[in-house]
Design an enzyme around this catalytic site. Structure first.
Site, PDB file in Angstrom:
ATOM      1  N   HIS A 156      85.870 -32.238 108.270  1.00  0.00           N
ATOM      2  CA  HIS A 156      86.985 -32.949 107.619  1.00  0.00           C
ATOM      3  C   HIS A 156      87.099 -32.523 106.158  1.00  0.00           C
ATOM      4  O   HIS A 156      87.220 -33.357 105.261  1.00  0.00           O
ATOM      5  CB  HIS A 156      86.814 -34.473 107.757  1.00  0.00           C
ATOM      6  CG  HIS A 156      87.095 -34.958 109.137  1.00  0.00           C
ATOM      7  ND1 HIS A 156      86.804 -36.212 109.581  1.00  0.00           N
ATOM      8  CD2 HIS A 156      87.673 -34.338 110.201  1.00  0.00           C
ATOM      9  CE1 HIS A 156      87.165 -36.347 110.860  1.00  0.00           C
ATOM     10  NE2 HIS A 156      87.695 -35.212 111.252  1.00  0.00           N
ATOM     11  N   ASP A 204      98.805 -33.132 116.421  1.00  0.00           N
ATOM     12  CA  ASP A 204      97.479 -32.807 115.869  1.00  0.00           C
ATOM     13  C   ASP A 204      97.133 -31.401 116.345  1.00  0.00           C
ATOM     14  O   ASP A 204      96.807 -31.200 117.525  1.00  0.00           O
ATOM     15  CB  ASP A 204      96.470 -33.855 116.391  1.00  0.00           C
ATOM     16  CG  ASP A 204      95.090 -33.702 115.784  1.00  0.00           C
ATOM     17  OD1 ASP A 204      94.898 -32.831 114.916  1.00  0.00           O
ATOM     18  OD2 ASP A 204      94.200 -34.476 116.185  1.00  0.00           O
ATOM     19  N   HIS A 240      94.433 -40.684 116.212  1.00  0.00           N
ATOM     20  CA  HIS A 240      93.346 -41.076 117.117  1.00  0.00           C
ATOM     21  C   HIS A 240      93.861 -42.342 117.788  1.00  0.00           C
ATOM     22  O   HIS A 240      93.663 -43.447 117.306  1.00  0.00           O
ATOM     23  CB  HIS A 240      92.055 -41.353 116.348  1.00  0.00           C
ATOM     24  CG  HIS A 240      91.405 -40.102 115.836  1.00  0.00           C
ATOM     25  ND1 HIS A 240      90.176 -40.074 115.256  1.00  0.00           N
ATOM     26  CD2 HIS A 240      91.831 -38.813 115.820  1.00  0.00           C
ATOM     27  CE1 HIS A 240      89.865 -38.840 114.909  1.00  0.00           C
ATOM     28  NE2 HIS A 240      90.866 -38.050 115.231  1.00  0.00           N
ATOM     29  N   TYR A 291      80.945 -23.882 114.636  1.00  0.00           N
ATOM     30  CA  TYR A 291      80.847 -23.921 113.171  1.00  0.00           C
ATOM     31  C   TYR A 291      79.479 -23.407 112.750  1.00  0.00           C
ATOM     32  O   TYR A 291      78.462 -24.055 113.029  1.00  0.00           O
ATOM     33  CB  TYR A 291      81.046 -25.364 112.682  1.00  0.00           C
ATOM     34  CG  TYR A 291      82.274 -26.013 113.297  1.00  0.00           C
ATOM     35  CD1 TYR A 291      83.542 -25.854 112.723  1.00  0.00           C
ATOM     36  CD2 TYR A 291      82.168 -26.743 114.482  1.00  0.00           C
ATOM     37  CE1 TYR A 291      84.664 -26.428 113.314  1.00  0.00           C
ATOM     38  CE2 TYR A 291      83.282 -27.310 115.078  1.00  0.00           C
ATOM     39  CZ  TYR A 291      84.529 -27.147 114.496  1.00  0.00           C
ATOM     40  OH  TYR A 291      85.619 -27.712 115.090  1.00  0.00           O
ATOM     41  N   GLU A 296      93.000 -26.431 118.565  1.00  0.00           N
ATOM     42  CA  GLU A 296      93.357 -27.781 119.012  1.00  0.00           C
ATOM     43  C   GLU A 296      94.812 -27.847 119.457  1.00  0.00           C
ATOM     44  O   GLU A 296      95.722 -27.450 118.719  1.00  0.00           O
ATOM     45  CB  GLU A 296      93.136 -28.777 117.864  1.00  0.00           C
ATOM     46  CG  GLU A 296      93.589 -30.193 118.196  1.00  0.00           C
ATOM     47  CD  GLU A 296      93.217 -31.220 117.132  1.00  0.00           C
ATOM     48  OE1 GLU A 296      93.065 -30.835 115.943  1.00  0.00           O
ATOM     49  OE2 GLU A 296      93.080 -32.394 117.490  1.00  0.00           O
ATOM     50  N   GLU A 311      90.193 -29.890 121.633  1.00  0.00           N
ATOM     51  CA  GLU A 311      89.901 -29.242 120.371  1.00  0.00           C
ATOM     52  C   GLU A 311      88.455 -28.769 120.227  1.00  0.00           C
ATOM     53  O   GLU A 311      87.722 -29.226 119.349  1.00  0.00           O
ATOM     54  CB  GLU A 311      90.250 -30.175 119.218  1.00  0.00           C
ATOM     55  CG  GLU A 311      89.705 -31.592 119.330  1.00  0.00           C
ATOM     56  CD  GLU A 311      90.099 -32.455 118.130  1.00  0.00           C
ATOM     57  OE1 GLU A 311      89.845 -32.023 116.995  1.00  0.00           O
ATOM     58  OE2 GLU A 311      90.671 -33.548 118.326  1.00  0.00           O
ATOM     59  N   ARG A 323      88.148 -23.636 115.128  1.00  0.00           N
ATOM     60  CA  ARG A 323      88.552 -24.748 116.010  1.00  0.00           C
ATOM     61  C   ARG A 323      89.947 -24.408 116.520  1.00  0.00           C
ATOM     62  O   ARG A 323      90.767 -23.863 115.762  1.00  0.00           O
ATOM     63  CB  ARG A 323      88.544 -26.088 115.268  1.00  0.00           C
ATOM     64  CG  ARG A 323      89.023 -27.257 116.104  1.00  0.00           C
ATOM     65  CD  ARG A 323      88.605 -28.649 115.566  1.00  0.00           C
ATOM     66  NE  ARG A 323      89.253 -29.037 114.326  1.00  0.00           N
ATOM     67  CZ  ARG A 323      88.659 -29.066 113.142  1.00  0.00           C
ATOM     68  NH1 ARG A 323      87.395 -28.705 113.013  1.00  0.00           N
ATOM     69  NH2 ARG A 323      89.312 -29.439 112.066  1.00  0.00           N
ATOM     70  N   ASP A 382     101.635 -50.298  89.094  1.00  0.00           N
ATOM     71  CA  ASP A 382     103.044 -50.281  89.495  1.00  0.00           C
ATOM     72  C   ASP A 382     103.386 -49.253  90.580  1.00  0.00           C
ATOM     73  O   ASP A 382     104.555 -49.088  90.930  1.00  0.00           O
ATOM     74  CB  ASP A 382     103.982 -50.021  88.295  1.00  0.00           C
ATOM     75  CG  ASP A 382     104.042 -51.212  87.356  1.00  0.00           C
ATOM     76  OD1 ASP A 382     103.655 -52.311  87.786  1.00  0.00           O
ATOM     77  OD2 ASP A 382     104.483 -51.026  86.205  1.00  0.00           O
ATOM     78  N   HIS A 434      90.579 -36.730 121.973  1.00  0.00           N
ATOM     79  CA  HIS A 434      90.867 -38.132 121.680  1.00  0.00           C
ATOM     80  C   HIS A 434      92.291 -38.384 122.134  1.00  0.00           C
ATOM     81  O   HIS A 434      93.100 -37.452 122.233  1.00  0.00           O
ATOM     82  CB  HIS A 434      90.676 -38.458 120.188  1.00  0.00           C
ATOM     83  CG  HIS A 434      91.425 -37.563 119.228  1.00  0.00           C
ATOM     84  ND1 HIS A 434      92.757 -37.714 118.937  1.00  0.00           N
ATOM     85  CD2 HIS A 434      91.009 -36.487 118.501  1.00  0.00           C
ATOM     86  CE1 HIS A 434      93.133 -36.787 118.062  1.00  0.00           C
ATOM     87  NE2 HIS A 434      92.092 -36.015 117.784  1.00  0.00           N
ATOM     88  N   ASP A 494      93.980 -27.574 110.178  1.00  0.00           N
ATOM     89  CA  ASP A 494      94.141 -28.710 111.098  1.00  0.00           C
ATOM     90  C   ASP A 494      95.211 -29.598 110.461  1.00  0.00           C
ATOM     91  O   ASP A 494      94.940 -30.285 109.473  1.00  0.00           O
ATOM     92  CB  ASP A 494      92.786 -29.437 111.224  1.00  0.00           C
ATOM     93  CG  ASP A 494      92.826 -30.588 112.226  1.00  0.00           C
ATOM     94  OD1 ASP A 494      93.922 -31.031 112.604  1.00  0.00           O
ATOM     95  OD2 ASP A 494      91.731 -31.060 112.610  1.00  0.00           O
ATOM     96  N   HIS A 530      81.151 -32.146 117.615  1.00  0.00           N
ATOM     97  CA  HIS A 530      82.127 -33.232 117.787  1.00  0.00           C
ATOM     98  C   HIS A 530      82.640 -33.264 119.224  1.00  0.00           C
ATOM     99  O   HIS A 530      82.348 -32.383 120.024  1.00  0.00           O
ATOM    100  CB  HIS A 530      83.281 -33.109 116.781  1.00  0.00           C
ATOM    101  CG  HIS A 530      84.060 -31.823 116.855  1.00  0.00           C
ATOM    102  ND1 HIS A 530      84.989 -31.564 117.823  1.00  0.00           N
ATOM    103  CD2 HIS A 530      84.036 -30.712 116.061  1.00  0.00           C
ATOM    104  CE1 HIS A 530      85.525 -30.372 117.613  1.00  0.00           C
ATOM    105  NE2 HIS A 530      84.959 -29.826 116.558  1.00  0.00           N
TER     106      HIS A 530
HETATM  107  N1  GLY Z   1      92.903 -34.012 112.795  1.00  0.00           N
HETATM  108  C1  GLY Z   1      91.863 -34.881 113.115  1.00  0.00           C
HETATM  109  C2  GLY Z   1      91.329 -34.584 114.433  1.00  0.00           C
HETATM  110  O1  GLY Z   1      91.508 -33.497 114.928  1.00  0.00           O
HETATM  111  O2  GLY Z   1      90.761 -35.406 115.079  1.00  0.00           O
HETATM  112 MN    MN Z   2      92.244 -34.122 116.845  1.00  0.00          MN
HETATM  113 MN    MN Z   3      93.029 -32.168 114.295  1.00  0.00          MN
END
Ligand code: GLY
Ligand code: MN
Ligand code: MN
Length: 456
Positions: free
Chosen positions: A255, A283, A375, A402, A424, A398, A422, A51, A368, A272, A364
């Site tokens: 993540h 972001d 994204h 690490y 960003e 970003e 990081r 529900d 993006h 983040d 990474h």
């Molecule tokens: N928050 C996800 C990224 O930075 O791509």
């Molecule tokens: Mn991002």
């Molecule tokens: Mn991010």
């Protein structure tokens, strides 16, 4: 606390006008032929537990063309006597359902207040869609969203009926319109940028609130609560993606989602988190010392990432390849890591995508697209070549480093063990300087040290 932070944020921007929505529809139909029919479906609701549904968030394409956020909607564009007609199928008014689940605009509300020509009950879509596609040739539909609609269209294409035999009409082909739509969504209008600026401002001050409430002993989820509470307080719909709040070695998990650890003295916290406003995402990542003072080792790595980010942001200019920020960030990071003795390769070796040591610590991408999806859509390499940046495109920048000492695949330098950084921001490409939409969020060492913990 919230009231004070809100004072830093301008008033909410006006909503995107019907004229703009109609112009977006027109930009799409100008690429179509009169015998085309375009169909956009909202995804179905999904169940959380008996529900209880997950909060519904419709497809970004539906938001882009109609601004309609209710479940079960189908949007159709078809050409009638030379003019394109937009139709929306919606949940009809239903008092009993509305008592339980909330009020609905219904057919009349949709027609009155949304940028469409016709509205009908969702219960009528099969009959009406049959007539809309009777004389069509090509259907534009992204399949995989609504199984029943997919099946209906496939059957219509497969059918060999009288109409086709007598008149030679009826759909014969199916095309996914996503790449056409993503081309439109990639370049943001001034009104869209205003929405994104608001989401970015709210997100920036949410991070500031978290910085101000930093001290050893707090739990990661308490920072999450400060941030996400402010998102809602400021009038956004909440997070644009689940917040990542990782302290110490958790900051080295890209993540990380548990957000349930204690923040210890001497650790860096990486957050983040970004808000969604009228569908548009922010972001932001910031990393700062939980006790308000960077150690020398932390500062070395933090400043290196920040320098990489500045270099990358400087590449967000008209005419640059979309990969330019990534290449700039990688170069600064590799040079810095060589200088710190962490990488024992030449610069060229370190940057090699297969064998370079940079990817051990920076694994990474730097950017993006960002917009209605965090994204966001937009083909990065149309025709196999990196896209050149244009005015109105928005992308994140970003870079990070690490040093997970827990990783069995690397020898982590002791001095930087379990340090994750990081930084960003969200950047709008303009005809001039890069416009950092999230510039209200502090990031220099001095700013972070002076803000951290000052709520106590
Ligand atoms: N928050 C996800 C990224 O930075 O791509
Ligand atoms: Mn991002
Ligand atoms: Mn991010």
């Amino acid at each position: 606390m919230n009231e004070a932070a809100l004072r830093n944020i301008g008033p909410m921007p006006v909503e995107i006008s019907h004229d703009e929505f109609k112009a977006r529809q027109q930009r799409l139909t100008s690429q179509l032929r009169p015998e085309d029919v375009l169909i956009l479906c909202a995804a179905e609701e999904s169940t959380h537990s008996n529900d209880v549904h997950y909060p519904f968030r419709t497809m970004s394409d539906m938001l882009y063309f109609v601004g309609w956020s209710e479940p079960e909607a189908i949007f159709v564009l078809r050409c009638v006597d030379g003019s394109w007609v937009s139709t929306l199928f919606v949940q009809p008014k239903d008092t009993l359902k509305e008592i339980w689940e909330g009020r609905r605009p219904g057919v009349e509300g949709a027609l009155e207040n949304w940028p469409i020509d016709e509205a009908h009950s969702k219960d009528d879509w099969t009959n009406l869609l049959s007539s809309y596609i009777e004389k069509s040739h090509r259907i534009l539909l992204r399949t995989g969203v609504r199984e029943d609609v997919d099946e209906f269209i496939r059957e219509a294409i497969d059918r060999r009926d009288r109409s086709r035999q007598h008149f030679g009409t009826g759909p014969v082909s199916l095309e996914d319109p996503s790449s056409r739509i993503s081309e439109l969504r990639l370049r943001k209008s001034p009104a869209e940028i205003e929405q994104m600026r608001f989401a970015s401002d709210v997100s920036s001050y949410a991070h500031v609130a978290a910085m101000r409430h930093s001290r050893p002993g707090r739990m990661e989820y308490q920072f999450q609560s400060t941030i996400e509470g402010f998102f809602v307080y400021a009038g956004t719909s909440g997070w644009a993606y689940p917040s990542i709040v990782g302290c110490g070695d958790n900051a080295t998990v890209l993540h990380y989602k548990e957000n349930n650890d204690v923040c210890e003295d001497g650790e860096i916290i990486l957050i983040d988190a970004g808000a969604e406003f009228r569908g548009y995402a922010a972001d932001i990542t910031r990393s700062w010392p939980i006790n308000g003072k960077f150690s020398d080792a932390q500062k070395e790595i933090y400043q290196l990432v920040l320098d990489a980010q500045y270099a990358a942001i400087d590449c967000c200019r008209v005419g640059q390849e979309y990969t330019a920020p990534h290449e700039a960030a990688r170069k600064v990071l590799a040079e810095g890591l060589i200088e710190l003795g962490i990488i024992e390769q030449t610069l060229e070796e370190a940057l090699d995508p297969e064998t370079g040591d940079l990817r051990k610590w920076y694994m990474h991408n730097t950017s993006h697209w960002i917009g209605l999806d965090v994204h966001d859509v937009g083909i990065y390499k149309p025709n196999g070549k990196p896209r050149l940046l244009e005015e109105g495109m928005c992308l994140t920048v970003e870079p990070g480093l690490y040093f997970g000492a827990w990783r069995p695949d690397v020898d982590c330098p002791k001095r930087y063990a379990n340090l994750g950084i990081r930084i960003e921001d969200d950047v709008l490409v303009t005809s001039g300087e890069p416009d950092v939409l999230t510039s209200a969020c502090p990031k220099t060492v001095e700013e972070l040290e002076s803000i951290t913990g000052n709520a106590f």
